[in-house]
Design a protein around this motif. Structure first.
Motif, PDB file in Angstrom:
ATOM      1  N   GLU A 165      45.886  29.603  37.331  1.00 42.61           N
ATOM      2  CA  GLU A 165      47.255  30.085  37.117  1.00 42.61           C
ATOM      3  C   GLU A 165      48.210  29.745  38.249  1.00 42.61           C
ATOM      4  OE1 GLU A 165      44.856  33.079  39.176  1.00 42.61           O
ATOM      5  OE2 GLU A 165      44.569  32.140  37.251  1.00 42.61           O
ATOM      6  N   LYS A 166      47.687  29.462  39.440  1.00 39.60           N
ATOM      7  CA  LYS A 166      48.540  29.076  40.564  1.00 39.60           C
ATOM      8  C   LYS A 166      48.703  27.566  40.671  1.00 39.60           C
ATOM      9  CE  LYS A 166      47.699  33.132  43.389  1.00 39.60           C
ATOM     10  NZ  LYS A 166      47.229  33.643  44.673  1.00 39.60           N
ATOM     11  N   GLY A 167      48.089  26.825  39.760  1.00 44.46           N
ATOM     12  CA  GLY A 167      48.227  25.372  39.772  1.00 44.46           C
ATOM     13  C   GLY A 167      47.187  24.655  40.590  1.00 44.46           C
ATOM     14  N   ARG A 168      46.182  25.395  41.102  1.00 48.72           N
ATOM     15  CA  ARG A 168      45.136  24.774  41.911  1.00 48.72           C
ATOM     16  C   ARG A 168      44.059  24.191  40.995  1.00 48.72           C
ATOM     17  NH1 ARG A 168      44.355  30.056  45.496  1.00 48.72           N
ATOM     18  NH2 ARG A 168      44.066  30.747  43.376  1.00 48.72           N
ATOM     19  N   PHE A 169      43.425  23.112  41.460  1.00 53.13           N
ATOM     20  CA  PHE A 169      42.344  22.505  40.695  1.00 53.13           C
ATOM     21  C   PHE A 169      41.147  23.452  40.618  1.00 53.13           C
ATOM     22  CE2 PHE A 169      44.539  18.635  42.233  1.00 53.13           C
ATOM     23  CZ  PHE A 169      44.840  18.076  41.002  1.00 53.13           C
ATOM     24  N   ILE A 170      40.515  23.469  39.470  1.00 49.95           N
ATOM     25  CA  ILE A 170      39.315  24.276  39.276  1.00 49.95           C
ATOM     26  C   ILE A 170      38.110  23.345  39.385  1.00 49.95           C
ATOM     27  CG2 ILE A 170      38.015  25.711  37.644  1.00 49.95           C
ATOM     28  CD1 ILE A 170      40.734  26.447  36.382  1.00 49.95           C
ATOM     29  N   LYS A 171      37.168  23.729  40.239  1.00 47.77           N
ATOM     30  CA  LYS A 171      35.976  22.905  40.418  1.00 47.77           C
ATOM     31  C   LYS A 171      35.056  23.077  39.223  1.00 47.77           C
ATOM     32  CE  LYS A 171      35.837  22.726  45.432  1.00 47.77           C
ATOM     33  NZ  LYS A 171      35.026  22.970  46.622  1.00 47.77           N
ATOM     34  N   LYS A 172      34.435  21.958  38.827  1.00 47.01           N
ATOM     35  CA  LYS A 172      33.495  22.001  37.722  1.00 47.01           C
ATOM     36  C   LYS A 172      32.135  22.445  38.227  1.00 47.01           C
ATOM     37  CE  LYS A 172      35.544  18.318  34.966  1.00 47.01           C
ATOM     38  NZ  LYS A 172      35.302  17.033  34.329  1.00 47.01           N
ATOM     39  N   THR A 173      31.429  23.119  37.349  1.00 46.53           N
ATOM     40  CA  THR A 173      30.054  23.503  37.684  1.00 46.53           C
ATOM     41  C   THR A 173      29.164  22.269  37.576  1.00 46.53           C
ATOM     42  OG1 THR A 173      29.529  24.039  35.404  1.00 46.53           O
ATOM     43  CG2 THR A 173      30.416  25.835  36.781  1.00 46.53           C
ATOM     44  N   ASP A 174      27.963  22.373  38.097  1.00 46.75           N
ATOM     45  CA  ASP A 174      27.039  21.237  38.035  1.00 46.75           C
ATOM     46  C   ASP A 174      26.727  20.845  36.599  1.00 46.75           C
ATOM     47  OD1 ASP A 174      26.932  20.960  40.770  1.00 46.75           O
ATOM     48  OD2 ASP A 174      25.189  22.302  40.998  1.00 46.75           O
ATOM     49  N   ALA A 175      26.613  21.837  35.727  1.00 42.98           N
ATOM     50  CA  ALA A 175      26.313  21.557  34.317  1.00 42.98           C
ATOM     51  C   ALA A 175      27.474  20.786  33.669  1.00 42.98           C
ATOM     52  CB  ALA A 175      26.059  22.855  33.565  1.00 42.98           C
ATOM     53  N   GLU A 176      28.714  21.178  33.983  1.00 42.86           N
ATOM     54  CA  GLU A 176      29.882  20.479  33.437  1.00 42.86           C
ATOM     55  C   GLU A 176      29.963  19.053  33.971  1.00 42.86           C
ATOM     56  OE1 GLU A 176      33.176  23.974  32.685  1.00 42.86           O
ATOM     57  OE2 GLU A 176      32.878  23.236  34.729  1.00 42.86           O
ATOM     58  N   LYS A 177      29.649  18.888  35.242  1.00 41.16           N
ATOM     59  CA  LYS A 177      29.675  17.551  35.839  1.00 41.16           C
ATOM     60  C   LYS A 177      28.673  16.638  35.148  1.00 41.16           C
ATOM     61  CE  LYS A 177      31.171  18.891  40.480  1.00 41.16           C
ATOM     62  NZ  LYS A 177      30.755  19.025  41.880  1.00 41.16           N
ATOM     63  N   LYS A 178      27.459  17.162  34.897  1.00 43.13           N
ATOM     64  CA  LYS A 178      26.440  16.356  34.238  1.00 43.13           C
ATOM     65  C   LYS A 178      26.833  16.013  32.813  1.00 43.13           C
ATOM     66  CE  LYS A 178      22.516  17.925  36.954  1.00 43.13           C
ATOM     67  NZ  LYS A 178      21.283  18.737  36.964  1.00 43.13           N
ATOM     68  N   ALA A 179      27.481  16.952  32.127  1.00 45.81           N
ATOM     69  CA  ALA A 179      27.880  16.728  30.733  1.00 45.81           C
ATOM     70  C   ALA A 179      28.972  15.666  30.628  1.00 45.81           C
ATOM     71  CB  ALA A 179      28.350  18.029  30.101  1.00 45.81           C
ATOM     72  N   THR A 180      29.907  15.653  31.573  1.00 42.81           N
ATOM     73  CA  THR A 180      31.013  14.700  31.514  1.00 42.81           C
ATOM     74  C   THR A 180      30.711  13.391  32.218  1.00 42.81           C
ATOM     75  OG1 THR A 180      32.005  15.676  33.472  1.00 42.81           O
ATOM     76  CG2 THR A 180      32.789  16.462  31.316  1.00 42.81           C
ATOM     77  N   LYS A 181      29.708  13.394  33.074  1.00 45.36           N
ATOM     78  CA  LYS A 181      29.405  12.194  33.849  1.00 45.36           C
ATOM     79  C   LYS A 181      28.803  11.125  32.952  1.00 45.36           C
ATOM     80  CE  LYS A 181      27.110  10.701  38.057  1.00 45.36           C
ATOM     81  NZ  LYS A 181      26.198  11.097  39.130  1.00 45.36           N
ATOM     82  N   LYS A 182      29.339   9.943  33.030  1.00 52.70           N
ATOM     83  CA  LYS A 182      28.805   8.822  32.274  1.00 52.70           C
ATOM     84  C   LYS A 182      27.680   8.212  33.097  1.00 52.70           C
ATOM     85  CE  LYS A 182      33.024   7.616  29.866  1.00 52.70           C
ATOM     86  NZ  LYS A 182      34.015   6.581  29.618  1.00 52.70           N
ATOM     87  N   SER A 183      26.628   7.853  32.411  1.00 50.02           N
ATOM     88  CA  SER A 183      25.511   7.260  33.137  1.00 50.02           C
ATOM     89  C   SER A 183      25.824   5.800  33.434  1.00 50.02           C
ATOM     90  CB  SER A 183      24.227   7.367  32.318  1.00 50.02           C
ATOM     91  OG  SER A 183      24.380   6.668  31.105  1.00 50.02           O
ATOM     92  N   THR A 184      25.509   5.399  34.641  1.00 49.80           N
ATOM     93  CA  THR A 184      25.710   4.009  35.019  1.00 49.80           C
ATOM     94  C   THR A 184      24.410   3.255  34.795  1.00 49.80           C
ATOM     95  OG1 THR A 184      25.147   4.499  37.303  1.00 49.80           O
ATOM     96  CG2 THR A 184      27.482   4.506  36.739  1.00 49.80           C
ATOM     97  N   PRO A 185      24.502   2.010  34.399  1.00 52.20           N
ATOM     98  CA  PRO A 185      23.270   1.239  34.165  1.00 52.20           C
ATOM     99  C   PRO A 185      22.468   1.099  35.456  1.00 52.20           C
ATOM    100  CG  PRO A 185      25.210   0.074  33.373  1.00 52.20           C
ATOM    101  CD  PRO A 185      25.691   1.256  34.112  1.00 52.20           C
ATOM    102  N   ALA A 186      21.171   1.014  35.282  1.00 51.97           N
ATOM    103  CA  ALA A 186      20.289   0.871  36.440  1.00 51.97           C
ATOM    104  C   ALA A 186      20.474  -0.504  37.066  1.00 51.97           C
ATOM    105  CB  ALA A 186      18.838   1.055  35.996  1.00 51.97           C
ATOM    106  N   ARG A 187      20.319  -0.550  38.397  1.00 52.94           N
ATOM    107  CA  ARG A 187      20.461  -1.809  39.129  1.00 52.94           C
ATOM    108  C   ARG A 187      19.232  -2.032  40.006  1.00 52.94           C
ATOM    109  NH1 ARG A 187      26.029  -3.679  39.725  1.00 52.94           N
ATOM    110  NH2 ARG A 187      27.384  -2.315  38.557  1.00 52.94           N
ATOM    111  N   ASP A 188      18.979  -3.292  40.312  1.00 49.01           N
ATOM    112  CA  ASP A 188      17.857  -3.604  41.222  1.00 49.01           C
ATOM    113  C   ASP A 188      18.334  -3.587  42.667  1.00 49.01           C
ATOM    114  OD1 ASP A 188      19.306  -5.913  41.508  1.00 49.01           O
ATOM    115  OD2 ASP A 188      17.805  -7.257  40.652  1.00 49.01           O
ATOM    116  N   GLU A 189      17.455  -3.991  43.602  1.00 46.48           N
ATOM    117  CA  GLU A 189      17.787  -3.924  45.028  1.00 46.48           C
ATOM    118  C   GLU A 189      18.942  -4.836  45.430  1.00 46.48           C
ATOM    119  OE1 GLU A 189      14.775  -7.021  44.321  1.00 46.48           O
ATOM    120  OE2 GLU A 189      14.778  -4.918  43.842  1.00 46.48           O
ATOM    121  N   LYS A 190      19.219  -5.877  44.631  1.00 49.07           N
ATOM    122  CA  LYS A 190      20.330  -6.780  44.934  1.00 49.07           C
ATOM    123  C   LYS A 190      21.625  -6.367  44.218  1.00 49.07           C
ATOM    124  CE  LYS A 190      17.575 -10.851  45.967  1.00 49.07           C
ATOM    125  NZ  LYS A 190      17.297 -12.240  45.596  1.00 49.07           N
TER     126      LYS A 190
END
Length: 186
Positions: free
Chosen positions: A137-162
């Motif tokens: 209500e004061k206009g401050r950003f609300i931090k997401k919980t870990d569960a919300e972060k995991k739900a919205t996070k897109k998985s990046t393709p796996a990469r090798d050592e190079k």
């Protein structure tokens, strides 16, 4: 006898030969072939004054002087678009029906512009709603919980050592496809 002479003179005056250029864009007739406006003309033709006028030509301003220039500008004023004018150049008032149609056209254009602007604003707000994080209500950003972060996070393709992408096996592709379809169904 004098009357006959006057008639003969008027006929010869109308039949006086003038010179025209047959090239594109030529609009004047000239008294002599030596007029500087005809200097670059490839094809010069001799015609009567009445024929030249029938072709829509006007007097050359160099050959005929300032009187021709005045005639030329008054005819140009009549043909230009804009508010209607009478023969003396005064504005002619529009009738009430003409004013109403002009007003209706203007109102229609304004309404079309407003709807276009409104649609553009709606697109911007929907795009902004998708990309802006939640606020309190004061206009401050609300931090997401870990569960919300995991739900919205897109998985990046796996990469090798190079840093190169690692291709998925057929069984891995099938499992990710099943996961996405179950998320969409839910």
């Amino acid at each position: 006898m004098t009357l006959v002479a006057l008639v003969a003179m008027s006929i010869t005056a109308n039949a006086q030969s003038v010179y025209i250029s047959t090239g594109d864009g030529a609009v004047a007739y000239h008294k002599s072939k030596s007029c500087s406006y005809l200097a670059n003309s490839k094809d010069i033709k001799s015609v009567s004054t009445s024929e030249a006028k029938k072709m829509g030509r006007h007097e050359c301003t160099r050959c005929y002087g300032s009187a021709a220039a005045t005639k030329k500008t008054t005819t140009a004023k009549k043909t230009t678009s804009g508010p209607a004018r009478d023969e003396k150049g005064r504005f002619i008032k529009k009738t009430d029906s003409e004013k109403k149609t002009t007003t209706k056209k203007t109102e229609k254009k304004v309404a079309e512009k407003k709807t276009t602007e409104k649609k553009a604003a709606e697109k911007k707000t929907t795009a902004a709603k998708k990309s802006t994080p939640a606020r309190d209500e004061k206009g401050r950003f609300i931090k997401k919980t870990d569960a919300e972060k995991k739900a919205t996070k897109k998985s990046t393709p796996a990469r090798d050592e190079k840093g190169r992408f690692i291709k998925k096996t057929d069984s891995e592709k099938k499992t990710t496809t099943k996961k996405t379809t179950t998320k969409k169904a839910a």
